[in-house]
Design a protein around this motif. Structure first.
Motif, PDB file in Angstrom:
ATOM      1  N   ARG A   1     -23.715   5.977  -6.232  1.00 55.79           N
ATOM      2  CA  ARG A   1     -24.058   4.919  -7.185  1.00 55.79           C
ATOM      3  C   ARG A   1     -24.691   5.499  -8.456  1.00 55.79           C
ATOM      4  O   ARG A   1     -25.733   5.057  -8.932  1.00 55.79           O
ATOM      5  CB  ARG A   1     -24.992   3.882  -6.555  1.00 55.79           C
ATOM      6  CG  ARG A   1     -24.442   3.281  -5.274  1.00 55.79           C
ATOM      7  CD  ARG A   1     -25.353   2.240  -4.672  1.00 55.79           C
ATOM      8  NE  ARG A   1     -26.709   2.727  -4.437  1.00 55.79           N
ATOM      9  CZ  ARG A   1     -27.050   3.520  -3.428  1.00 55.79           C
ATOM     10  NH1 ARG A   1     -26.140   3.902  -2.540  1.00 55.79           N
ATOM     11  NH2 ARG A   1     -28.299   3.918  -3.278  1.00 55.79           N
ATOM     12  N   VAL A   2     -24.059   6.550  -8.979  1.00 53.60           N
ATOM     13  CA  VAL A   2     -24.554   7.246 -10.168  1.00 53.60           C
ATOM     14  C   VAL A   2     -24.460   6.339 -11.384  1.00 53.60           C
ATOM     15  O   VAL A   2     -23.428   5.696 -11.612  1.00 53.60           O
ATOM     16  CB  VAL A   2     -23.752   8.556 -10.382  1.00 53.60           C
ATOM     17  CG1 VAL A   2     -24.041   9.148 -11.756  1.00 53.60           C
ATOM     18  CG2 VAL A   2     -24.053   9.553  -9.273  1.00 53.60           C
ATOM     19  N   THR A   3     -25.520   6.310 -12.154  1.00 49.15           N
ATOM     20  CA  THR A   3     -25.556   5.480 -13.372  1.00 49.15           C
ATOM     21  C   THR A   3     -25.747   6.301 -14.633  1.00 49.15           C
ATOM     22  O   THR A   3     -25.634   5.775 -15.743  1.00 49.15           O
ATOM     23  CB  THR A   3     -26.682   4.435 -13.289  1.00 49.15           C
ATOM     24  OG1 THR A   3     -27.939   5.107 -13.089  1.00 49.15           O
ATOM     25  CG2 THR A   3     -26.445   3.480 -12.125  1.00 49.15           C
ATOM     26  N   ALA A   4     -26.088   7.587 -14.485  1.00 46.09           N
ATOM     27  CA  ALA A   4     -26.272   8.465 -15.643  1.00 46.09           C
ATOM     28  C   ALA A   4     -25.900   9.874 -15.209  1.00 46.09           C
ATOM     29  O   ALA A   4     -25.957  10.222 -14.023  1.00 46.09           O
ATOM     30  CB  ALA A   4     -27.715   8.421 -16.148  1.00 46.09           C
ATOM     31  N   GLN A   5     -25.512  10.699 -16.186  1.00 46.56           N
ATOM     32  CA  GLN A   5     -25.062  12.064 -15.851  1.00 46.56           C
ATOM     33  C   GLN A   5     -25.661  13.064 -16.821  1.00 46.56           C
ATOM     34  O   GLN A   5     -25.915  12.765 -17.983  1.00 46.56           O
ATOM     35  CB  GLN A   5     -23.541  12.147 -15.892  1.00 46.56           C
ATOM     36  CG  GLN A   5     -22.840  11.239 -14.905  1.00 46.56           C
ATOM     37  CD  GLN A   5     -21.340  11.406 -14.924  1.00 46.56           C
ATOM     38  OE1 GLN A   5     -20.828  12.522 -14.862  1.00 46.56           O
ATOM     39  NE2 GLN A   5     -20.626  10.299 -14.993  1.00 46.56           N
ATOM     40  N   ARG A   6     -25.869  14.287 -16.282  1.00 44.98           N
ATOM     41  CA  ARG A   6     -26.340  15.404 -17.089  1.00 44.98           C
ATOM     42  C   ARG A   6     -25.665  16.671 -16.584  1.00 44.98           C
ATOM     43  O   ARG A   6     -25.700  16.978 -15.420  1.00 44.98           O
ATOM     44  CB  ARG A   6     -27.850  15.543 -16.993  1.00 44.98           C
ATOM     45  CG  ARG A   6     -28.344  16.857 -17.579  1.00 44.98           C
ATOM     46  CD  ARG A   6     -29.841  17.013 -17.595  1.00 44.98           C
ATOM     47  NE  ARG A   6     -30.178  18.381 -17.930  1.00 44.98           N
ATOM     48  CZ  ARG A   6     -30.075  18.889 -19.153  1.00 44.98           C
ATOM     49  NH1 ARG A   6     -29.661  18.119 -20.158  1.00 44.98           N
ATOM     50  NH2 ARG A   6     -30.383  20.153 -19.394  1.00 44.98           N
ATOM     51  N   GLY A   7     -25.077  17.429 -17.499  1.00 43.82           N
ATOM     52  CA  GLY A   7     -24.511  18.723 -17.136  1.00 43.82           C
ATOM     53  C   GLY A   7     -23.273  18.622 -16.261  1.00 43.82           C
ATOM     54  O   GLY A   7     -22.847  17.577 -15.834  1.00 43.82           O
TER      55      GLY A   7
ATOM     56  N   ARG B   1     -18.184  11.221  -5.603  1.00 43.38           N
ATOM     57  CA  ARG B   1     -19.648  11.285  -5.505  1.00 43.38           C
ATOM     58  C   ARG B   1     -20.308  10.271  -6.435  1.00 43.38           C
ATOM     59  O   ARG B   1     -21.323   9.655  -6.072  1.00 43.38           O
ATOM     60  CB  ARG B   1     -20.117  12.703  -5.817  1.00 43.38           C
ATOM     61  CG  ARG B   1     -21.622  12.886  -5.687  1.00 43.38           C
ATOM     62  CD  ARG B   1     -21.975  14.340  -5.596  1.00 43.38           C
ATOM     63  NE  ARG B   1     -21.465  14.927  -4.382  1.00 43.38           N
ATOM     64  CZ  ARG B   1     -20.866  16.118  -4.307  1.00 43.38           C
ATOM     65  NH1 ARG B   1     -20.703  16.842  -5.395  1.00 43.38           N
ATOM     66  NH2 ARG B   1     -20.437  16.569  -3.150  1.00 43.38           N
ATOM     67  N   ILE B   2     -19.760  10.114  -7.608  1.00 41.81           N
ATOM     68  CA  ILE B   2     -20.304   9.128  -8.544  1.00 41.81           C
ATOM     69  C   ILE B   2     -20.307   7.746  -7.902  1.00 41.81           C
ATOM     70  O   ILE B   2     -21.271   6.987  -8.013  1.00 41.81           O
ATOM     71  CB  ILE B   2     -19.499   9.132  -9.858  1.00 41.81           C
ATOM     72  CG1 ILE B   2     -19.787  10.420 -10.647  1.00 41.81           C
ATOM     73  CG2 ILE B   2     -19.818   7.908 -10.702  1.00 41.81           C
ATOM     74  CD1 ILE B   2     -18.900  10.607 -11.852  1.00 41.81           C
ATOM     75  N   GLU B   3     -19.240   7.442  -7.195  1.00 38.55           N
ATOM     76  CA  GLU B   3     -19.139   6.135  -6.537  1.00 38.55           C
ATOM     77  C   GLU B   3     -20.058   6.050  -5.318  1.00 38.55           C
ATOM     78  O   GLU B   3     -20.818   5.080  -5.155  1.00 38.55           O
ATOM     79  CB  GLU B   3     -17.695   5.878  -6.120  1.00 38.55           C
ATOM     80  CG  GLU B   3     -17.506   4.524  -5.444  1.00 38.55           C
ATOM     81  CD  GLU B   3     -16.055   4.261  -5.083  1.00 38.55           C
ATOM     82  OE1 GLU B   3     -15.787   3.218  -4.422  1.00 38.55           O
ATOM     83  OE2 GLU B   3     -15.182   5.073  -5.442  1.00 38.55           O
ATOM     84  N   SER B   4     -20.021   7.070  -4.456  1.00 36.31           N
ATOM     85  CA  SER B   4     -20.779   7.000  -3.205  1.00 36.31           C
ATOM     86  C   SER B   4     -22.285   7.053  -3.446  1.00 36.31           C
ATOM     87  O   SER B   4     -23.062   6.442  -2.702  1.00 36.31           O
ATOM     88  CB  SER B   4     -20.367   8.130  -2.263  1.00 36.31           C
ATOM     89  OG  SER B   4     -20.699   9.402  -2.800  1.00 36.31           O
TER      90      SER B   4
END
Length: 240
Positions: A234-240, A229-232
Motif C-alpha cells: 500500500r505504498v503512497t510515496a516513493q524515494r530512490g 510490492r507497491i500494491e501489497s
C-alpha cells in the motif's frame, strides 16, 4: 514526567509522536530481494530495540551524552534501531571511519575501518539475530550483547546528533526534506536509497519518521517485484 529543562534527543523528537499516536502500526518494513527476507517492525518494537541499544551504549560501553559513535552500517532495519539508540543515548553519530570515535558499530566486512577506535561492536545483520562468527578478541558481538539489555531507556539530553549537526539542525533539515519529498502522516514510503551520508540518512530515514510516515526499505531490489510490492505494501510515496 519529563524535567522541563530536559533537552530532547533526536530519537524522542521523532519517535514520541509516533508512539503516542500509533505504537502498534508498522513503522519499518524491510526487504532484501537477494535473500527473500521480509522483516516488519512496529513503532513500539523499533523503540524497544533502540532502548536496548541505548542501554548497551551507556551500561556496557560506559558512554555518556556527547560521545562519538562511528556507524559503519548499510540501510537496514537493525541500523535504524542502532541509530535511534545512539541518539537516545545522547551520542553523536559519525557516518564513516573516525579515529576520534569512542565506539564503532560496524559489519564484519568493515572492521578494518575501525582501527584506533577503543570499543568496537560487530553486527551480522542476520534476520534471526545470529552472532558474527570468528570475531577477533576484543570485538563485541552486538546481537549477543544487546539482547540482555532492557527495552526501556531514560534519556539524559543531547547536543550534537549527526556528523557535527545539532539535534535542532537535523530536525529542521528532516522536516524540510519531508515537505520537499511530499511525505505526510500515514504515508508508506518505498525506498531503495542508501544511508551512507548525512544527507542520504536525513532524506531516506529521518524525514520519513518526522513526517509520521512508515518506511518500506528494499535492498538488492528486483525491478520485477516493484509494482507488486507497491500494491501489497500500500505504498503512497516513493524515494530512490
Amino acid at each position: 514526567m519529563r524535567d522541563r529543562d530536559h533537552v530532547l534527543t533526536l530519537t524522542e523528537a521523532v519517535l514520541d509522536p509516533i508512539l503516542e499516536r500509533d505504537p502498534a502500526g508498522p513503522r519499518i518494513t524491510y526487504y532484501d530481494d537477494a535473500t527473500g527476507a521480509r522483516i516488519e517492525l512496529s513503532g513500539l518494537t523499533l523503540a524497544n530495540w533502540a532502548a536496548k541499544t541505548a542501554n548497551l551504549i551507556r551500561d556496557e560501553f560506559g558512554l555518556s551524552p556527547g560521545a562519538r559513535i562511528a556507524v559503519l552500517l548499510p540501510a537496514h532495519w537493525q541500523t535504524a534501531a542502532v541509530l535511534l539508540g545512539c541518539w537516545w543515548a545522547g551520542t553523536e553519530v559519525v557516518l564513516g571511519p573516525d579515529p576520534d570515535a569512542d565506539l564503532a558499530l560496524a559489519t564484519a566486512e568493515r572492521l578494518a575501518e575501525t582501527d584506533g577506535i577503543p570499543e568496537v561492536a560487530a553486527l551480522s545483520l542476520d534476520a534471526f539475530g545470529m552472532p558474527v562468527r570468528d570475531l577477533p578478541i576484543g570485538i563485541t558481538d552486538f546481537a549477543t550483547s544487546v539482547r540482555v539489555h532492557g527495552d526501556h531507556f531514560m534519556p539524559r539530553g543531547a547536543g550534537v546528533a549527526l556528523d557535527g549537526m545539532p539535534v535542532s539542525e537535523v530536525l529542521a533539515e528532516a522536516r524540510k526534506s519531508a515537505v520537499l519529498q511530499g511525505f505526510s502522516e500515514g504515508d508508506r514510503v518505498l525506498s531503495s536509497a542508501s544511508w551512507d551520508t548525512p544527507a542520504e540518512l536525513i532524506d531516506g530515514f529521518v524525514a520519513v519518521l518526522v513526517a509520521g510516515a512508515a518506511l518500506v526499505q528494499v535492498v538488492n531490489p528486483d525491478p520485477a517485484l516493484r509494482e507488486q510490492r507497491i500494491e501489497s505494501e500500500r505504498v503512497t510515496a516513493q524515494r530512490g
